[in-house]
Design an enzyme around this catalytic site. Structure first.
Site, short mmCIF file in Angstrom:
data_model
loop_
_atom_site.label_atom_id
_atom_site.label_comp_id
_atom_site.label_asym_id
_atom_site.label_seq_id
_atom_site.Cartn_x
_atom_site.Cartn_y
_atom_site.Cartn_z
N GLN A 1 -27.30 23.94 31.27
CA GLN A 1 -26.82 23.48 30.70
C GLN A 1 -24.43 23.58 30.57
O GLN A 1 -24.74 24.11 30.59
CB GLN A 1 -26.72 23.74 28.93
CG GLN A 1 -25.56 22.76 28.27
CD GLN A 1 -25.90 22.83 26.55
OE1 GLN A 1 -26.53 23.81 26.35
NE2 GLN A 1 -25.19 22.09 26.02
N PHE A 2 -24.37 22.67 32.07
CA PHE A 2 -23.22 23.37 32.89
C PHE A 2 -21.69 23.19 31.87
O PHE A 2 -21.22 23.12 31.42
CB PHE A 2 -22.59 21.57 34.13
CG PHE A 2 -22.89 20.27 33.08
CD1 PHE A 2 -21.42 20.16 33.11
CD2 PHE A 2 -24.10 19.59 32.80
CE1 PHE A 2 -20.98 18.56 32.58
CE2 PHE A 2 -23.03 18.72 32.45
CZ PHE A 2 -22.00 18.05 32.51
N THR A 3 -22.31 22.39 30.13
CA THR A 3 -21.28 22.07 28.90
C THR A 3 -20.93 22.72 29.62
O THR A 3 -20.16 23.76 28.00
CB THR A 3 -21.75 21.14 28.33
OG1 THR A 3 -23.30 21.78 27.95
CG2 THR A 3 -22.05 19.48 28.60
#
Length: 148
Positions: A78-80
């Site tokens: 999850q890059f967020t």
């Protein structure tokens, strides 16, 4: 490397209607990889995840790890987690590692965890739907670069 760790009684991840990973009792882990992360960051997170004592013992105290309870890990990229929303209204993701750097570190983390646990995953970079039952609820934040 940054992780949101949730103690779950069950969790799954689906991509385009197909279930890619599913666990029962264990840890649901959302993992973000920073542009400056190295394999040492992955080793730190793997060690923390396998040894984190957030499962109850016979006396009801959080004194057991996921390995102690024969649990599993559902690991979802999850890059967020590296979204910075301090300025304006739209988060900036400039600190999140690009796929060419993040994928090898993500795969190494999976490999390290798989040495001692069952590990299920989503699909790196895909639009995923995650379902879970947070047990407790218990949610812990881990970061290989700083202390909270």
């Amino acid at each position: 490397m940054r992780a949101v760790v949730q103690r779950v009684s069950g969790a799954s991840v689906t991509v385009e209607g197909v279930k890619k990973g599913e666990i029962g009792k264990g840890l649901m882990v959302l993992i973000g990889i920073d542009e400056e992360d190295t394999p040492q960051d992955g080793a730190y997170i793997a060690d923390k995840l396998t040894g984190l004592r957030i499962f109850e013992d016979d006396e009801g105290k959080m004194n057991r790890s996921v390995t102690d309870v024969d649990g599993a890990i559902l690991l979802v990229s999850q890059f967020t987690l590296y979204g910075d929303a301090r300025k304006g209204r739209r988060p900036s993701f400039i600190r999140a590692a690009r796929p060419e750097k993040a994928i090898p570190l993500y795969e190494k983390l999976i490999s390290l965890l798989s040495e001692t646990l069952t590990v299920e995953t989503g699909e790196f970079g895909a639009d995923m739907q995650v379902a879970l039952v947070n047990d407790g609820p218990v949610t812990i934040l881990l970061d290989s670069k700083r202390l909270f």
